[in-house]
Design a protein around this motif. Structure first.
Motif, short mmCIF file in Angstrom:
data_model
loop_
_atom_site.label_atom_id
_atom_site.label_comp_id
_atom_site.label_asym_id
_atom_site.label_seq_id
_atom_site.Cartn_x
_atom_site.Cartn_y
_atom_site.Cartn_z
N ALA A 147 0.82 -1.21 0.00
CA ALA A 147 0.00 0.00 0.00
C ALA A 147 0.85 1.26 0.00
CB ALA A 147 -0.93 0.01 1.22
N GLY A 148 2.14 1.12 0.29
CA GLY A 148 3.03 2.27 0.29
C GLY A 148 3.60 2.61 -1.07
N ALA A 149 3.12 1.96 -2.13
CA ALA A 149 3.67 2.16 -3.48
C ALA A 149 3.71 3.63 -3.92
CB ALA A 149 2.90 1.32 -4.49
N PRO A 150 2.69 4.45 -3.61
CA PRO A 150 2.77 5.85 -4.05
C PRO A 150 3.96 6.62 -3.46
CG PRO A 150 0.51 5.28 -3.49
CD PRO A 150 1.37 4.13 -3.04
N ALA A 151 4.59 6.06 -2.43
CA ALA A 151 5.73 6.74 -1.80
C ALA A 151 7.06 6.41 -2.47
CB ALA A 151 5.80 6.37 -0.32
N VAL A 152 7.05 5.52 -3.48
CA VAL A 152 8.31 5.09 -4.10
C VAL A 152 9.13 6.27 -4.62
CG1 VAL A 152 9.31 3.82 -6.04
CG2 VAL A 152 7.59 2.74 -4.58
N PRO A 153 8.56 7.23 -5.37
CA PRO A 153 9.39 8.35 -5.84
C PRO A 153 10.06 9.12 -4.70
CG PRO A 153 7.32 8.28 -7.04
CD PRO A 153 7.19 7.29 -5.91
N ALA A 154 9.33 9.33 -3.61
CA ALA A 154 9.91 10.05 -2.47
C ALA A 154 10.99 9.21 -1.80
CB ALA A 154 8.81 10.41 -1.46
N LEU A 155 10.81 7.89 -1.74
CA LEU A 155 11.84 7.02 -1.17
C LEU A 155 13.10 7.05 -2.02
CD1 LEU A 155 9.61 3.99 -0.16
CD2 LEU A 155 10.89 5.43 1.42
N VAL A 156 12.92 7.08 -3.34
CA VAL A 156 14.08 7.17 -4.24
C VAL A 156 14.83 8.48 -4.00
CG1 VAL A 156 14.79 7.40 -6.65
CG2 VAL A 156 13.13 5.64 -5.99
N ARG A 157 14.09 9.57 -3.87
CA ARG A 157 14.75 10.86 -3.59
C ARG A 157 15.52 10.80 -2.27
NH1 ARG A 157 9.71 12.79 -5.53
NH2 ARG A 157 8.93 13.20 -3.42
N LEU A 158 14.94 10.14 -1.28
CA LEU A 158 15.60 10.05 0.02
C LEU A 158 16.87 9.21 -0.08
CD1 LEU A 158 15.59 10.65 3.03
CD2 LEU A 158 14.05 8.71 3.37
N ILE A 159 16.83 8.13 -0.84
CA ILE A 159 18.02 7.30 -1.03
C ILE A 159 19.11 8.11 -1.73
CG2 ILE A 159 18.95 5.32 -2.31
CD1 ILE A 159 16.28 3.90 -1.73
N GLU A 160 18.74 8.82 -2.76
CA GLU A 160 19.72 9.62 -3.50
C GLU A 160 20.31 10.72 -2.63
OE1 GLU A 160 17.36 10.87 -6.78
OE2 GLU A 160 17.74 9.05 -7.97
N ARG A 161 19.51 11.23 -1.71
CA ARG A 161 19.96 12.31 -0.84
C ARG A 161 20.89 11.82 0.27
NH1 ARG A 161 15.16 14.10 0.64
NH2 ARG A 161 15.20 13.76 2.88
N THR A 162 20.71 10.60 0.71
CA THR A 162 21.47 10.10 1.85
C THR A 162 22.58 9.14 1.46
OG1 THR A 162 19.77 8.38 2.17
CG2 THR A 162 19.57 10.39 3.48
N THR A 193 9.27 -1.30 -8.40
CA THR A 193 10.26 -1.50 -9.47
C THR A 193 10.94 -0.19 -9.88
OG1 THR A 193 8.48 -1.35 -11.11
CG2 THR A 193 9.14 -3.55 -10.40
N ALA A 194 10.25 0.93 -9.72
CA ALA A 194 10.87 2.22 -10.07
C ALA A 194 12.04 2.56 -9.16
CB ALA A 194 9.82 3.33 -9.99
N GLY A 195 12.16 1.85 -8.04
CA GLY A 195 13.26 2.10 -7.12
C GLY A 195 14.49 1.26 -7.41
N ILE A 196 14.43 0.36 -8.38
CA ILE A 196 15.57 -0.52 -8.66
C ILE A 196 16.84 0.26 -9.02
CG2 ILE A 196 16.45 -2.23 -10.31
CD1 ILE A 196 13.74 -3.59 -10.23
N PRO A 197 16.80 1.27 -9.89
CA PRO A 197 18.05 2.00 -10.18
C PRO A 197 18.71 2.59 -8.93
CG PRO A 197 16.36 2.52 -11.81
CD PRO A 197 15.67 1.75 -10.74
N ALA A 198 17.92 3.11 -8.01
CA ALA A 198 18.48 3.68 -6.79
C ALA A 198 19.14 2.58 -5.95
CB ALA A 198 17.40 4.40 -5.98
N LEU A 199 18.51 1.41 -5.88
CA LEU A 199 19.09 0.30 -5.14
C LEU A 199 20.37 -0.19 -5.80
CD1 LEU A 199 15.81 -1.72 -4.40
CD2 LEU A 199 17.12 -0.33 -2.79
#
Length: 335
Positions: free
Chosen positions: A186-201, A225-231
């Protein structure tokens, strides 16, 4: 104070046999002149011998709601009510008791009140969602952690959690990421924000925040899946300087396995991690587990898994499980 506390403890130990003491205990619960510790002890004793009388007394306390009631006394009284809550009426009474505290000008009092809200379950969701917008950073963090206690039921508060992910304060973004993780898919809409947080930290000193964001992506699963590049960027860090870096890479490997997208670059990266060697903690075991989760789609990693097994991999059980998940491609491991 001790003259009041000791008898109340004795009465509580007697249980229902102490029913005649009920009126005196109820009076102490209601009396705003009593110290918070005394009111709390009397409320707990009354809960043991006459829960109905306790609810009536607490309802009268809630009805007072005057500035003459010590905030700590209200907090303690609300805590007792939530301990003995039996129906939705108790939940409403608890919210009524906490309402003036949640509106307190003292952020410390507000945060203490927010900490009690998860005991009300989903009934507290609107109040917790409002607390997640509090002007005080610490109160918002407490609200995020309280929302995490509700698990997927906290989904309506996702906009507030996403706002928290983009906050500059690391304690706030980290707490928001922990709460998003508890939402699961259910947290899927937060993926873009999580990616930004990973890139920031990534590469910063905020490793715990980075790990929380990575973990959240893994908990979201195949919707992330949109978070795979950040991982992958975390996994491909060439400078591993300390255990924090290793831990973040371990989390990234685990998240890739949970997301379950076996693209060639993901399988290749996991295969490299499988051969990382003992000097890199448990990255190789995490890689074997992730490859197993990917199943036959990660068949190109089968030779590396077989080689790890024949080399006496210290976590051979995980490697064997991963090979079993590869299907027919793992037949070469039988000899």
């Amino acid at each position: 104070r001790w003259r009041a506390l000791l008898p109340s403890a004795t009465v509580a130990s007697l249980g229902a046999e102490a029913h005649p003491a009920g009126p005196a205990l109820a009076s102490a619960v209601i009396d705003s002149a009593e110290e918070p510790e005394v009111r709390t002890a009397c409320a707990r004793a009354l809960a043991r011998i006459d829960p109905v009388a306790l609810r009536e007394a607490l309802a009268r306390v809630a009805a007072q709601r005057t500035n003459s009631i010590d905030p700590q006394a209200l907090l303690n009284t609300a805590e007792v009510l939530l301990e003995v809550r039996g129906d939705e009426g108790d939940d409403q009474a608890g919210l009524t008791l906490l309402a003036p505290l949640l509106a307190s000008p003292d952020a410390r009092i507000r945060s203490q009140a927010v900490q009690l809200l998860p005991r009300l379950g989903v009934h507290a969701l609107p109040t917790l969602t409002a607390a997640a917008r509090d002007e005080d950073t610490h109160v918002r963090c407490v609200a995020y952690r309280a929302l995490a206690c509700l698990g997927p039921d906290a989904e309506p508060a996702l906009p507030e959690l996403i706002a928290g992910l983009d906050a500059e304060a690391p304690q706030q973004s980290g707490a928001a990421a922990e709460a998003v993780a508890e939402l699961g898919s259910a947290g899927a809409p937060a993926v873009p924000a999580l990616v930004r947080l990973i890139e920031r930290t990534r590469g910063s000193v905020e490793c715990e925040v980075l790990r929380a964001a990575i973990h959240a992506l893994g908990q979201i699963g195949d919707e992330a899946t949109a978070g795979i590049p950040a991982l992958m960027a975390v996994l491909q860090e060439t400078e591993v300087q300390d255990t924090d870096d290793i831990d973040a890479q371990w989390d990234a490997i685990t998240a890739l396995g949970r997301i379950g997208r076996a693209t060639p670059d993901v399988v290749e990266a996991l295969t490299r991690s499988l051969s990382s060697g003992a000097g890199y903690g448990d990255l190789d075991e995490a890689a074997a587990d992730a490859l197993g989760r990917l199943g036959p789609e990660a068949a190109s990693a089968t030779p590396a898994l077989i080689a790890a097994l024949r080399a006496g991999h210290p976590n051979r059980e995980t490697v064997i499980w991963a090979l079993g998940r590869q299907g027919a491609a793992a037949s070469a491991a039988l000899p």
